[in-house]
Motif scaffolding. Structure first.
Motif, short mmCIF file in Angstrom:
data_model
loop_
_atom_site.label_atom_id
_atom_site.label_comp_id
_atom_site.label_asym_id
_atom_site.label_seq_id
_atom_site.Cartn_x
_atom_site.Cartn_y
_atom_site.Cartn_z
N ASP A 1 0.86 -1.19 0.00
CA ASP A 1 0.00 0.00 0.00
C ASP A 1 0.89 1.24 0.00
OD1 ASP A 1 -1.92 1.93 0.33
OD2 ASP A 1 -2.77 1.12 2.19
N GLY B 1 1.37 5.04 0.17
CA GLY B 1 0.58 6.14 0.71
C GLY B 1 -0.52 5.59 1.58
N CYS B 2 -0.15 4.78 2.57
CA CYS B 2 -1.15 4.01 3.33
C CYS B 2 -1.93 4.86 4.32
CB CYS B 2 -0.48 2.84 4.04
SG CYS B 2 0.75 3.31 5.28
N GLY B 3 -1.53 6.11 4.55
CA GLY B 3 -2.34 7.00 5.38
C GLY B 3 -2.61 6.46 6.76
N ASN B 4 -3.90 6.34 7.10
CA ASN B 4 -4.28 5.90 8.44
C ASN B 4 -4.20 4.39 8.65
OD1 ASN B 4 -6.55 4.92 7.11
ND2 ASN B 4 -7.88 6.59 7.77
N GLY C 1 3.19 -1.35 4.04
CA GLY C 1 2.78 0.01 3.73
C GLY C 1 3.95 0.96 3.63
N GLU D 1 4.41 5.23 3.85
CA GLU D 1 3.73 6.49 4.16
C GLU D 1 4.77 7.55 4.48
OE1 GLU D 1 1.73 9.54 4.48
OE2 GLU D 1 0.55 7.72 4.00
N ASP E 1 4.18 10.68 5.43
CA ASP E 1 3.77 11.62 6.48
C ASP E 1 3.81 10.95 7.85
OD1 ASP E 1 2.57 13.50 8.11
OD2 ASP E 1 1.14 14.13 6.57
N HIS F 1 0.77 10.29 10.54
CA HIS F 1 -0.17 9.17 10.53
C HIS F 1 0.26 8.04 11.46
CE1 HIS F 1 -2.63 10.95 7.47
NE2 HIS F 1 -1.62 11.03 6.62
N VAL G 1 5.04 -0.76 8.32
CA VAL G 1 4.95 0.51 7.59
C VAL G 1 6.32 1.19 7.58
CG1 VAL G 1 3.87 2.78 7.46
CG2 VAL G 1 2.52 0.80 8.20
N PHE H 1 8.08 4.69 7.01
CA PHE H 1 7.78 6.12 6.93
C PHE H 1 8.90 6.83 6.18
CE2 PHE H 1 5.11 4.70 10.39
CZ PHE H 1 3.93 5.40 10.17
N SER I 1 -3.92 8.18 -3.20
CA SER I 1 -2.60 8.81 -3.03
C SER I 1 -1.97 9.20 -4.36
CB SER I 1 -1.66 7.85 -2.29
OG SER I 1 -1.47 6.64 -3.00
#
Length: 273
Positions: free
Chosen positions: A78, A80-83, A99, A101, A103, A106, A118, A120, A142
């Protein structure tokens, strides 16, 4: 190709009159200053805003995967897996998910058990640290935030397993809001039209506003083949809690249905043979 350009403090929006594809050259300062994930955007990013097991976009996505790839556990990336809500639902369904991400904010809302999965970092830095290939690479809302999304596709392509799919859920220009904006651009090209264009495009948060023709053309030029696509909407309850706002949005969705459009386009594509 006839392209019109509209300049704003945050950047320049380009509109192709032939295929209706829109893209922006964003000012770096505007992107760096776009740090607010509260307000209107907070409802969408709230992990509690949906029931993931019955959320229509997810239900349809996994049903489509079963039709295209068969009923089996998949390795999913994923971007840009965000939340992390999609990651959690994919894991619940028995898939091995990772994931990426950019940002860090999140981190606070992603489920604790998913955080080790994830990275980052930017995808260009995160992907080399991940092992193996992926059956499915997804861009859930995304893709339109990335300045060079098709170059990123070239970068991730070697990590796509043989017979694998990429999925992108993006904004779509064939909806009532974009049609009204195009009409206003024709009637008031130097006043109200550009202001509506900026709002509808969502500058500086978005870098692209896709058309079905333009998306297919861009993918084909980079060696991808669309195997399935559809136009759809984001459920109103995901975006608003106020009854009046949800009612207005549902009226807009009805108008989109009548014109055969939708605010969202979903694309499943693979490498061309």
């Amino acid at each position: 190709m006839n392209v019109r350009s509209f300049s704003f403090v945050e950047g320049v929006i380009h509109v192709c009159d032939q295929c209706q594809l829109q893209w922006a050259d964003r000012q770096a300062s505007a992107i760096e200053g776009d740090t607010d994930i509260t307000g209107a955007h907070s409802r969408y990013m709230d992990p509690d805003s949906i029931r993931a097991d019955s959320y229509e976009p997810y239900v349809t996505f996994f049903a489509t995967l079963r039709r295209l790839l068969g009923e089996r556990p998949l390795r999913i990336l994923d971007v840009g897996c965000g939340n992390g809500v999609f990651m959690a639902e994919a894991a619940r369904r028995g898939h091995d998910v990772r994931g990426i991400e950019l940002d860090e904010r999140h981190r606070a809302v992603i489920a604790a058990e998913l955080l080790p999965k994830v990275s980052f970092k930017a995808a260009e830095d995160a992907l080399p640290e991940m092992d193996g290939s992926f059956d499915v690479i997804v861009f859930w809302d995304s893709f339109e935030h990335i300045d060079a999304p098709f170059a990123l596709l070239d970068f991730v392509a070697p990590r796509l397993a043989a017979g694998g799919l990429v999925f992108a859920r993006v904004n779509n220009v064939w909806d009532i809001f974009n049609l009204l904006t195009r009409l206003t651009l024709s009637l008031a090209p130097s006043t109200l039209g550009p202001r509506l264009l900026k709002t509808c495009f969502n500058l500086p948060q978005h870098a692209w506003n896709f058309s079905r023709i333009g998306m297919r053309k861009m993918l084909e030029q980079r060696g991808w083949r669309v195997v399935h696509d559809r136009v759809t909407e984001t459920p109103a309850s995901r975006l608003f809690t106020q009854p009046i706002k949800k009612a207005i949005l549902r009226l807009a969705y009805l108008a989109n249905l009548l014109i055969g459009g939708g605010k969202i386009g979903e694309y499943y594509f693979s490498r061309s043979e």
